[in-house]
Design an enzyme around this catalytic site. Structure first.
Site, PDB file in Angstrom:
ATOM      1  N   MET A 122       0.834  -1.195   0.000  1.00 41.00           N
ATOM      2  CA  MET A 122       0.000   0.000   0.000  1.00 41.00           C
ATOM      3  C   MET A 122       0.872   1.250   0.000  1.00 41.00           C
ATOM      4  SD  MET A 122      -1.511   0.443   3.813  1.00 41.00           S
ATOM      5  CE  MET A 122      -1.179  -1.142   4.491  1.00 41.00           C
ATOM      6  N   SER A 126       4.430  -6.608   1.520  1.00 44.29           N
ATOM      7  CA  SER A 126       3.473  -6.203   2.551  1.00 44.29           C
ATOM      8  C   SER A 126       2.097  -6.790   2.230  1.00 44.29           C
ATOM      9  CB  SER A 126       3.477  -4.670   2.662  1.00 44.29           C
ATOM     10  OG  SER A 126       2.884  -4.260   3.870  1.00 44.29           O
ATOM     11  N   GLN A 127       1.049  -5.957   2.130  1.00 41.28           N
ATOM     12  CA  GLN A 127      -0.277  -6.551   1.902  1.00 41.28           C
ATOM     13  C   GLN A 127      -0.345  -7.319   0.583  1.00 41.28           C
ATOM     14  OE1 GLN A 127      -3.072  -3.256   2.079  1.00 41.28           O
ATOM     15  NE2 GLN A 127      -2.704  -2.645  -0.038  1.00 41.28           N
ATOM     16  N   ASP A 174      10.178  -4.436  12.753  1.00 41.20           N
ATOM     17  CA  ASP A 174       9.049  -3.824  12.063  1.00 41.20           C
ATOM     18  C   ASP A 174       8.234  -2.960  13.023  1.00 41.20           C
ATOM     19  OD1 ASP A 174       6.579  -3.433  10.552  1.00 41.20           O
ATOM     20  OD2 ASP A 174       7.268  -5.083   9.292  1.00 41.20           O
ATOM     21  N   HIS A 179      10.002  -2.355   8.484  1.00 38.60           N
ATOM     22  CA  HIS A 179       9.143  -2.901   7.444  1.00 38.60           C
ATOM     23  C   HIS A 179       9.715  -2.711   6.025  1.00 38.60           C
ATOM     24  CE1 HIS A 179       5.397  -4.581   6.210  1.00 38.60           C
ATOM     25  NE2 HIS A 179       5.030  -3.534   5.506  1.00 38.60           N
TER      26      HIS A 179
END
Ligand SMILES: *[C@@H]1O[C@H](CO)[C@@H](O)[C@H](O)[C@H]1NC(C)=O
Ligand SMILES: *[C@@H]1O[C@H](CO)[C@@H](O)[C@H](O)[C@H]1NC(C)=O
Ligand SMILES: *[C@@H]1O[C@H](CO)[C@@H](O)[C@H](O)[C@H]1NC(C)=O
Ligand SMILES: *[C@@H]1O[C@H](CO)[C@@H](O)[C@H](O)[C@H]1NC(C)=O
Length: 308
Positions: free
Chosen positions: A43, A117-118, A235, A289
């Site tokens: 994102m 990530s997502q 993270d 992250h």
């Protein structure tokens, strides 16, 4: 709401390759054996930013003598692609991607995939819902496989905006309008209200077989050659960090992590079978992250892409 989300989630943004990076020699393998690679951005990012997935695409091409790398663009242009990360429901995105992949003749013999990530849990949904063309190895970089509970730090936002989003996720994440309008709500996992999560999460609870066991999901996931889960040890974005390794809080509280092999999803998705066959691999790296260096990528991930 919309503008706030933009600002907030920009801090989640993008891969930034740490400088360091040694110029590694190309790994040795026969060109022909290298499968195409599909990338799905996180994102606040897009398919193609030069400083982000654009550079990863280039790196993979260099390391594989030009294997085909497709960085997914969700929507007709980069602006829509960027917005999709916040506002297009994951089910729609996954459908869209399934069609793209099926229509891409260069992928028809299979492909490896890397989710950022997502994008990690979205690509897992692709593997589970759309087994053709076949995904071979799925590498999830900082994916939230059991969702998130808690708002990340948001240093670029005012305290009040940050509070507002926090309140929204904390108190309204399972309202249908929020589920429909905010991607991050679809993988919001409230361990204090597990049954709400199971009933109302319009994406994650489904792909994790929480309420209803979809045998096809487990079967298709087990068709992968490998599922590689990468966790970022420092993270500050994903809460809890352990979600990157498919773990989560034990139900009813938000401090203790339940070991993966004791969690329901382990059996419900037949991750136990993946593990038994040596197909489930856990990697970790120091850093925040998605903060991985080029050298780490070359050393740890490129070999996975070169495997037969
Ligand atoms: C790339 O090409 C070089 C030179 O042809 C070769 O030595 C190397 O093994 C190739 N690497 C891959 C990953 O195909
Ligand atoms: C491997 O790729 C390189 C660079 O694209 C090319 O020059 C070489 O001929 C290829 N080798 C084989 C065996 O396909
Ligand atoms: C990152 O986390 C690991 C594991 O918790 C810890 O050992 C390490 O010191 C941390 N590194 C930094 C830079 O904070
Ligand atoms: C669960 O995993 C842990 C390591 O994380 C291991 O020590 C333990 O034996 C496993 N338990 C079962 C029931 O497989």
């Amino acid at each position: 709401m919309r503008l706030l989300s933009y600002t907030l989630f920009l801090v989640y943004c993008c891969m930034h390759f740490a400088q360091a990076a040694a110029a590694a020699a190309p790994a040795s393998a026969d060109n022909k054996s290298v499968l195409p690679v599909v990338l799905w951005h996180g994102m606040g990012d897009t398919c193609c930013f030069k400083f982000s997935l654009g550079s990863i695409k280039k790196l993979i091409e260099e390391q594989t003598n030009g294997t085909y790398v497709r960085s997914l663009k969700i929507g007709a242009n980069v602006v829509l692609d960027y917005e999709s990360g916040f506002f297009i429901h994951p089910n729609k995105q996954v459908d869209f991607v399934c069609k793209l992949l099926a229509d891409d003749v260069r992928l028809s013999n299979g492909y490896n995939a890397i989710g950022f990530s997502q994008g990690g849990q979205f690509l897992r949904a692709v593997a589970q819902r759309c087994p053709n063309p076949p995904m071979r190895t799925l590498i999830s970089l900082g994916g939230q496989h059991q969702g998130v509970y808690g708002l990340p730090k948001c240093p670029t936002l005012s305290v009040s905006s940050c509070e507002y989003i926090s309140q929204l996720l904390n108190h309204a994440a399972y309202e249908s309008w929020v589920q429909n309008d905010l991607v991050q709500a679809t993988y919001w996992h409230d361990p204090l209200h597990e049954s709400n999560y199971k009933l109302k999460s319009s994406f994650l609870a489904d792909i994790n077989n929480e309420l209803y066991i979809n045998e096809g999901y487990a079967e298709n996931l087990n068709k992968l050659k490998k599922l590689v889960l990468v966790k970022f040890l420092n993270d500050t974005i994903v809460q809890p960090k352990e979600s990157q390794w498919f773990e989560f809080y034990a139900p009813g509280q938000d401090t203790q992590i339940l070991p993966l092999n004791q969690s329901k999803v382990y059996k419900n998705l037949r991750l136990d079978q993946l593990a038994k066959h040596g197909k489930l691999q856990f990697l970790s790296t120091e850093g925040d992250h998605l903060a991985i260096s080029k050298a780490w990528f070359i050393e740890n991930l490129v070999p996975l892409l070169l495997e037969e």
